[in-house]
Design an enzyme around this catalytic site. Structure first.
Site, mmCIF file in Angstrom:
data_model
loop_
_atom_site.group_PDB
_atom_site.id
_atom_site.type_symbol
_atom_site.label_atom_id
_atom_site.label_comp_id
_atom_site.label_asym_id
_atom_site.label_seq_id
_atom_site.Cartn_x
_atom_site.Cartn_y
_atom_site.Cartn_z
ATOM 1 N N VAL A 1 33.540 96.571 32.580
ATOM 2 C CA VAL A 1 34.098 95.262 32.912
ATOM 3 C C VAL A 1 33.809 94.601 31.798
ATOM 4 C CG1 VAL A 1 33.715 95.462 35.528
ATOM 5 C CG2 VAL A 1 31.809 94.622 33.970
ATOM 6 N N LYS A 2 33.026 94.714 30.667
ATOM 7 C CA LYS A 2 32.922 94.242 29.530
ATOM 8 C C LYS A 2 34.099 94.186 28.714
ATOM 9 C CE LYS A 2 28.442 93.111 30.667
ATOM 10 N NZ LYS A 2 28.211 94.157 31.768
ATOM 11 N N THR A 3 33.976 93.575 27.533
ATOM 12 C CA THR A 3 35.262 93.304 26.697
ATOM 13 C C THR A 3 35.706 94.392 26.072
ATOM 14 O OG1 THR A 3 34.187 90.837 26.142
ATOM 15 C CG2 THR A 3 36.089 91.727 24.753
#
Length: 386
Positions: A193-195
């Site tokens: 879910v991170k960049t």
């Protein structure tokens, strides 16, 4: 219940990413190969830091940072209570005292004032490190926090998994999250879910070559190869951990990193769309406050909701959103209220953290969202709030 829930976050993987991983699988190195150094070098260039050290995940990055600084029993580490468990746990892993700082209830961020208050509760321990968390992607006031930390001989270690691609300006100086200009190290996570995503993975950036060398040894059992030694010879000056990041995942990270400018632009466009769409719901719903110095590439679209005025609990609102096909999440339960830390800090009350927790909700935000998804989410939120 809708057939497909729009999640609060999700990775964006394309054929180029899949091809990069397939190429790594066909190569001679699945781990400890050339793609590790290539990913580190590319990441260091992106965040404008001299050194980047890849590791197994964001929690490992924080643990390695504590080990590299030789934090241990008798030392103290200050962390904000509004964060994921790992920020506090990394200090507990090495036997240090965890001191929780309060946060600004409007932004969820540690501030110079909340750090100064936490410093009064360190007691007899030696304050060694302060771990500001760039919640959502908004960067803390690093310049002011650095001054406070250095006044007592401590350093900053930025917990920056939310902030890849974020920039900030202190005075006339433009800076990049992760450049470590105000800190000993900055840590990142590449959870889906991170960049950018590597499945699991982490990175530590620093401007200190000696720290970088120590981090590389500690992530691989504490081993070093003496200069000029035979190829099979290694030495272990102290125990380390197996916190390596395999070439397969570094291949995915390298591919994802080339898309970072597009990911950042899309996140900023979606954030702007949210701000426009949410405006009619004020003051019942407002986006998390943004510090003037911060120009984030938001990882989380966090809003603050007056659930009391709405006459609905957060659980009711989240359930109503899910019925309309919209996922949501809470970031975070204040860590000082967890049973383990509550037993160590009986009676500790942090009003800013509690106020943030009682009102926060994270709405869907990821590059793969369609243009109409923002209005869909906000319409569902308006219906859920009645």
């Amino acid at each position: 219940m809708a057939d497909a829930i729009l999640p609060y976050g999700r990775q964006t993987i394309d054929e180029a990413d899949i091809s990069a991983v397939a190429e790594a699988l066909r190569s001679d190195f699945l781990t400890t190969g050339p793609r590790v150094e290539a990913f580190e070098a590319a990441f260091a260039r992106v965040v404008d830091a001299p050194h980047a050290v890849a590791c197994a995940n964001g929690t490992a990055a924080l643990h390695l940072a504590m080990l590299a600084l030789k934090v241990g029993p008798g030392d103290a580490v200050i962390v904000p209570s509004v964060t994921f468990l790992a920020t506090a746990n990394c200090a507990s892993y090495v036997g240090a005292k965890v001191v929780f700082a309060d946060v600004d209830p409007a932004s969820g961020l540690m501030t110079p004032d909340t750090l100064a208050e936490a410093m009064t509760r360190v007691g007899d321990a030696q304050l060694r490190a302060v771990l500001p968390v760039h919640l959502r992607g908004d960067v803390c006031d690093l310049a002011a926090l650095e001054v406070l930390a250095r006044s007592v001989g401590a350093v900053l270690v930025e917990d920056a998994p939310h902030a890849l691609g974020s920039t900030m300006r202190f005075g006339a100086v433009a800076e990049t999250a992760g450049d470590a200009r105000h800190s000993a190290m900055a840590t990142f996570s590449f959870h889906p879910v991170k960049t950018i995503a590597t499945g699991e993975g982490g990175m530590i950036t620093t401007r200190d070559g000696d720290l970088a060398a120590r981090l590389r040894a500690l992530r691989s059992h504490g081993m070093n190869r003496p200069p000029g030694a035979e190829p099979w010879v290694y030495e272990m000056a102290e125990p380390g951990f197996n916190y390596r990041l395999p070439d397969i995942l570094c291949a995915l990270g390298l591919s994802q990193l080339t898309k970072l400018p597009a990911f950042v632009a899309r996140r900023r466009a979606l954030t702007a769309a949210y701000e426009r769409a949410l405006a009619p719901l004020a003051p019942m719903v407002v986006p998390a406050a943004r510090p003037a110095h911060s120009n984030p590439a938001l990882h989380l679209m966090a809003v603050r909701i007056d659930f009391v005025a709405a006459g609905r609990t957060r659980a009711q609102v989240m359930a109503a959103l899910a019925e309309r096909g919209v996922g949501s999440q809470v970031h975070y339960i204040p860590v000082h209220t967890q049973p383990y830390y509550r037993a160590l800090n009986p009676g500790l009350h942090l009003p800013g953290a509690q106020a943030w927790y009682e009102t926060c909700l994270s709405l869907p935000l990821f590059p793969g969202m369609a243009d109409g998804d923002v209005e869909r989410v906000v319409d569902a939120l308006a219906e859920a709030l009645g």
